[in-house]
Design an enzyme around this catalytic site. Structure first.
Site, PDB file in Angstrom:
ATOM      1  N   SER A 172       0.859  -1.182   0.000  1.00  0.00           N
ATOM      2  CA  SER A 172       0.000   0.000   0.000  1.00  0.00           C
ATOM      3  C   SER A 172       0.895   1.232   0.000  1.00  0.00           C
ATOM      4  O   SER A 172       2.076   1.163   0.371  1.00  0.00           O
ATOM      5  CB  SER A 172      -0.890   0.003   1.247  1.00  0.00           C
ATOM      6  N   TYR A 185      -1.985  -1.241  10.558  1.00  0.00           N
ATOM      7  CA  TYR A 185      -2.013  -1.450   9.103  1.00  0.00           C
ATOM      8  C   TYR A 185      -0.800  -0.796   8.448  1.00  0.00           C
ATOM      9  O   TYR A 185      -0.097  -1.428   7.651  1.00  0.00           O
ATOM     10  CB  TYR A 185      -3.305  -0.875   8.524  1.00  0.00           C
ATOM     11  N   LYS A 189       2.297  -2.690   6.502  1.00  0.00           N
ATOM     12  CA  LYS A 189       2.586  -2.411   5.091  1.00  0.00           C
ATOM     13  C   LYS A 189       4.009  -1.886   4.901  1.00  0.00           C
ATOM     14  O   LYS A 189       4.633  -2.156   3.870  1.00  0.00           O
ATOM     15  CB  LYS A 189       1.559  -1.440   4.524  1.00  0.00           C
TER      16      LYS A 189
END
Length: 300
Positions: A172, A185, A189
């Site tokens: 991402s 998150y 990533k």
């Protein structure tokens, strides 16, 4: 004397690399065929994984689809078979190491050695850090990065023997820059981007140039995992747009795939900006999505 020669050689390589990159802007890259390749896609029951499966099916690859959602992955498989692709379905929890290893062994016995893997399965829990449960943090890392390790370790030996394969990491833009209220998150990533870069370097050191690597880094994608995302500057992407860029990157052996492509330039510029300027950019972007703040759902 040797260090001077090495530095001169390094300078020549840098200049050549820039000229090569400039030429490639104007000359289309050759696209490889993936017909007959055994392609394993995790998180294939929804979103990017599903659309990626469709694209490989159109290109006559043999598909191995993994997802924890049996109904979703079977729907994907049914459409892939309509497109003419031989498709195998496995219900797999990509946070479970033993289940991953067991499923890889089953794939090898029933289908053969995987030559392309798309590590796409992921999860996200939008919330401030104090509202994020411990088990949610653990699950985020198990799925978003540790699963990549277990899957790649299980599949890599056969790729190394043949010096042939392609390992795709779905990360991402959050693996390059941070957004509040999704700390686990973003952290996972960043780890996924680091995994891709370190793996790429190690394969080069081993001389396994036939094993390619790619890393997908999109901005917000409208897959439903993040509720009501919006920004003033970045677009909220649709899945098919992201997958078109992903497939193009895989077929041309592109190492880092940013969607949209100008994000790469934006991230490069940000490295040279002072903190106050970065804070102003974040304010202008006004990134919003539903998140749990103080145990209440708010738009942030």
């Amino acid at each position: 004397m040797k260090i001077i020669l090495d530095l001169l050689l390094l300078l020549l390589i840098i200049i050549y690399s820039y000229l090569e990159s400039l030429v490639k802007v104007f000359i289309p890259r050759r696209r490889k065929s993936v017909a007959g390749e055994i392609v394993l896609i995790t998180g294939a029951g929804h979103g990017i994984g599903r659309q990626t499966a469709y694209e490989f099916a159109k290109r006559k690859s043999r598909l191995v689809l993994w997802d924890i959602n049996k109904h979703g992955v079977e729907e994907t498989a049914a459409e892939c078979r309509k497109l003419g692709a031989t498709t195998h379905v496995f219900v797999v929890d990509c946070s479970n190491r033993e289940e991953i290893y067991r499923s890889v062994n089953q794939v090898k016995k029933e289908v053969g050695d995987v030559t392309i893997v798309v590590n796409n399965a992921g999860t996200i829990y939008p919330a401030d850090l104090l509202s994020t449960k411990d088990e949610e943090i653990t699950k985020t890392f198990e799925v978003n990065i540790l699963g990549h390790f277990w899957i790649t370790k299980a599949l890599l030996p056969s790729m190394i023997r043949r010096n042939h394969g392609h390992i795709v990491t779905v990360a991402s833009v959050c693996g390059h820059g941070v957004i509040p209220y999704i700390i686990p998150y973003c952290s996972s990533k960043f780890a996924a981007v680091g995994f891709h870069r370190a793996l790429t370097s190690e394969l080069e050191a081993l001389g396994k140039t036939g094993i390619k690597t790619s890393c997908l880094c999109p901005v917000f994608v409208n897959t439903g995992f993040t509720k009501n995302p919006s920004t003033r500057i970045w677009p909220v992407l649709e899945t098919d747009e992201v997958v078109r860029s992903l497939i193009d990157g895989i077929l041309t052996n592109k190492k880092m795939i940013f969607v949209p492509s100008y994000i790469n330039f934006s991230l490069t510029i940000e490295r040279f900006l002072p903190e106050r300027a970065l804070a102003a950019i974040n304010h202008v972007q006004d990134i919003q999505f539903e998140a749990v703040i103080g145990h209440k759902i708010k738009m942030k």
